[in-house]
Design a protein around this motif. Structure first.
Motif, mmCIF file in Angstrom:
data_model
loop_
_atom_site.group_PDB
_atom_site.id
_atom_site.type_symbol
_atom_site.label_atom_id
_atom_site.label_comp_id
_atom_site.label_asym_id
_atom_site.label_seq_id
_atom_site.Cartn_x
_atom_site.Cartn_y
_atom_site.Cartn_z
ATOM 1 N N ARG A 140 0.826 -1.206 0.000
ATOM 2 C CA ARG A 140 0.000 0.000 0.000
ATOM 3 C C ARG A 140 0.862 1.257 0.000
ATOM 4 N N GLU A 141 1.976 1.228 0.722
ATOM 5 C CA GLU A 141 2.886 2.381 0.702
ATOM 6 C C GLU A 141 3.461 2.574 -0.701
ATOM 7 N N ASN A 142 3.814 1.475 -1.356
ATOM 8 C CA ASN A 142 4.368 1.543 -2.704
ATOM 9 C C ASN A 142 3.330 2.104 -3.680
ATOM 10 N N PHE A 143 2.105 1.621 -3.573
ATOM 11 C CA PHE A 143 1.018 2.097 -4.429
ATOM 12 C C PHE A 143 0.803 3.599 -4.250
ATOM 13 N N SER A 144 0.751 4.052 -2.990
ATOM 14 C CA SER A 144 0.544 5.477 -2.714
ATOM 15 C C SER A 144 1.697 6.319 -3.240
ATOM 16 N N ALA A 145 2.912 5.796 -3.123
ATOM 17 C CA ALA A 145 4.078 6.548 -3.597
ATOM 18 C C ALA A 145 4.044 6.718 -5.114
ATOM 19 N N ILE A 146 3.595 5.682 -5.837
ATOM 20 C CA ILE A 146 3.501 5.787 -7.292
ATOM 21 C C ILE A 146 2.461 6.842 -7.676
ATOM 22 N N VAL A 147 1.288 6.776 -7.042
ATOM 23 C CA VAL A 147 0.228 7.747 -7.349
ATOM 24 C C VAL A 147 0.692 9.165 -7.020
ATOM 25 N N ARG B 151 1.687 5.909 -21.830
ATOM 26 C CA ARG B 151 1.845 7.316 -21.451
ATOM 27 C C ARG B 151 2.555 7.450 -20.106
ATOM 28 N N LEU B 152 2.404 6.459 -19.225
ATOM 29 C CA LEU B 152 3.185 6.468 -17.984
ATOM 30 C C LEU B 152 4.667 6.340 -18.308
ATOM 31 N N ALA B 153 5.018 5.414 -19.193
ATOM 32 C CA ALA B 153 6.427 5.231 -19.547
ATOM 33 C C ALA B 153 7.003 6.489 -20.187
ATOM 34 N N TRP B 154 6.244 7.110 -21.074
ATOM 35 C CA TRP B 154 6.730 8.337 -21.706
ATOM 36 C C TRP B 154 6.874 9.464 -20.682
ATOM 37 N N GLY B 155 5.954 9.515 -19.717
ATOM 38 C CA GLY B 155 6.061 10.518 -18.671
ATOM 39 C C GLY B 155 7.277 10.300 -17.793
ATOM 40 N N LEU B 156 7.565 9.030 -17.459
ATOM 41 C CA LEU B 156 8.753 8.726 -16.668
ATOM 42 C C LEU B 156 10.020 9.078 -17.438
ATOM 43 N N LYS B 157 10.004 8.873 -18.744
ATOM 44 C CA LYS B 157 11.160 9.261 -19.569
ATOM 45 C C LYS B 157 11.405 10.764 -19.456
ATOM 46 N N ARG B 158 10.334 11.551 -19.539
ATOM 47 C CA ARG B 158 10.470 13.012 -19.424
ATOM 48 C C ARG B 158 11.057 13.407 -18.071
ATOM 49 N N VAL B 159 10.553 12.774 -16.996
ATOM 50 C CA VAL B 159 11.054 13.091 -15.664
ATOM 51 C C VAL B 159 12.524 12.705 -15.541
ATOM 52 N N ALA B 160 12.865 11.522 -16.033
ATOM 53 C CA ALA B 160 14.251 11.051 -15.939
ATOM 54 C C ALA B 160 15.201 11.993 -16.663
ATOM 55 N N GLU B 161 14.844 12.389 -17.880
ATOM 56 C CA GLU B 161 15.708 13.304 -18.632
ATOM 57 C C GLU B 161 15.797 14.656 -17.945
ATOM 58 N N GLY B 162 14.698 15.104 -17.330
ATOM 59 C CA GLY B 162 14.726 16.368 -16.605
ATOM 60 C C GLY B 162 15.661 16.336 -15.411
ATOM 61 N N LEU B 163 15.856 15.153 -14.832
ATOM 62 C CA LEU B 163 16.776 14.994 -13.706
ATOM 63 C C LEU B 163 18.225 14.811 -14.165
ATOM 64 N N GLY B 164 18.426 14.669 -15.473
ATOM 65 C CA GLY B 164 19.786 14.518 -15.988
ATOM 66 C C GLY B 164 20.168 13.102 -16.382
ATOM 67 N N VAL B 165 19.221 12.179 -16.368
ATOM 68 C CA VAL B 165 19.510 10.817 -16.823
ATOM 69 C C VAL B 165 19.745 10.845 -18.330
ATOM 70 N N ARG B 166 20.832 10.206 -18.774
ATOM 71 C CA ARG B 166 21.122 10.113 -20.210
ATOM 72 C C ARG B 166 20.498 8.821 -20.738
ATOM 73 N N ILE B 167 19.612 8.955 -21.727
ATOM 74 C CA ILE B 167 18.864 7.816 -22.250
ATOM 75 C C ILE B 167 19.279 7.548 -23.695
ATOM 76 N N HIS B 168 19.601 6.295 -23.969
ATOM 77 C CA HIS B 168 19.942 5.869 -25.333
ATOM 78 C C HIS B 168 19.000 4.736 -25.721
ATOM 79 N N PHE C 292 3.763 10.262 -6.964
ATOM 80 C CA PHE C 292 4.794 10.632 -7.931
ATOM 81 C C PHE C 292 4.150 11.106 -9.233
ATOM 82 N N ILE C 293 3.130 10.376 -9.705
ATOM 83 C CA ILE C 293 2.429 10.769 -10.929
ATOM 84 C C ILE C 293 1.836 12.161 -10.781
ATOM 85 N N ASP C 294 1.214 12.431 -9.640
ATOM 86 C CA ASP C 294 0.613 13.750 -9.405
ATOM 87 C C ASP C 294 1.679 14.840 -9.314
ATOM 88 N N ARG C 295 2.723 14.550 -8.544
ATOM 89 C CA ARG C 295 3.732 15.567 -8.280
ATOM 90 C C ARG C 295 4.457 16.002 -9.551
#
Length: 258
Positions: free
Chosen positions: A64-71, A152-169, A73-76
């Motif tokens: 339940r903590e994991n579920f709440s953290a994901i939700v 769309r979740l995966a694409w959103g996570l990609k945007r967040v990751a790149e915004g944090l400086g993760v290099r994606i290939h 994160f999506i909102d934030r």
């Protein structure tokens, strides 16, 4: 892989994180699953009771903590992935023996005792939620299930990751993994990546670490989409609260509205 890369950056923003994907972000099971999100870490409370009877409370709390953290994160991070916290109803049907409904009732009682927000639906209450003549009972978990668009979740996570400086290939397949001094070397068709630590997110593909293959089996799933429903067709179904539906067979069927 995306969650791991984001977590690594959040814990240490100065860390250099490189993420490679054999295809494009969201390919394979990451972007093509059924779009159900459930808090259970054990694929259901009955499975937890059978296999981890001494740890059920902890596993349910962590789930339940994991579920709440994901939700959260999506909102934030404003990830637009159609996340709907409408809950999930497990249904018993006329093609099930009566014991299925009895076991579902036991699951309801166990989840209620653990503090979950669950509702028991007898035949009439179940058919009031969704107008199907085959449904005989239902267990509606209201606070531990959600629906979302997985791509769309995966694409959103990609945007967040790149915004944090993760290099994606993307389109960069890992073909080998070996020790390299104090770190690891990841082989690809065009280059070698050297890193202190490597995390493998294998999706549905064979892991590079041979021993890990003993813990991974592919489960094939067929996803079908209907033509768009008219307003009268939707009204005929009921389904006003847009819950996810899943029956209780071992080879189970699940349904959702997009």
């Amino acid at each position: 892989g995306l969650w791991c890369a984001i977590g690594a950056k959040l814990r240490n923003p100065s860390r250099d994180v490189v993420l490679i994907d054999a295809h494009e972000i969201g390919s394979g099971a990451s972007g093509r699953n059924g779009g159900f999100m459930d808090s259970s870490l054990t694929h259901g409370i009955a499975n937890a009771q059978r296999r981890f009877p001494e740890e059920v409370d902890v596993l349910e709390r962590l789930g339940r903590e994991n579920f709440s953290a994901i939700v959260d994160f999506i909102d934030r991070h404003g990830i637009d992935c159609d996340c709907e916290r409408s809950g999930i109803i497990e249904v018993a049907s006329t093609w099930h023996t009566p014991t299925y409904a009895e076991e579902l009732r036991e699951d309801y009682e166990q989840l209620a005792a653990l503090g979950h927000d669950v509702v028991w639906l007898d035949r009439d209450a179940m058919r009031d939620e969704v107008h199907s003549p085959v449904f005989t009972a239902g267990l509606w978990a209201r606070d531990s299930g959600a629906l979302l668009d997985p791509a769309r979740l995966a694409w959103g996570l990609k945007r967040v990751a790149e915004g944090l400086g993760v290099r994606i290939h993307e389109d960069t397949r890992a073909t080998g993994l070996e020790r390299d001094g104090a770190g690891m070397a990841v082989r690809t068709p065009l280059a070698t990546i050297r890193a202190h630590r490597v995390a493998l997110g294998t999706n549905t593909w064979r892991p590079l670490v041979r021993g890990a293959g003993r813990y991974v089996i592919p489960v094939y799933d067929y996803c079908l989409t209907t033509e768009p429903l008219t307003a009268s067709q939707l009204a005929g179904l009921g389904w006003r609260r847009r819950q996810g539906l899943s029956d209780v067979s071992n080879q189970f069927h699940y349904y959702r509205l997009t």
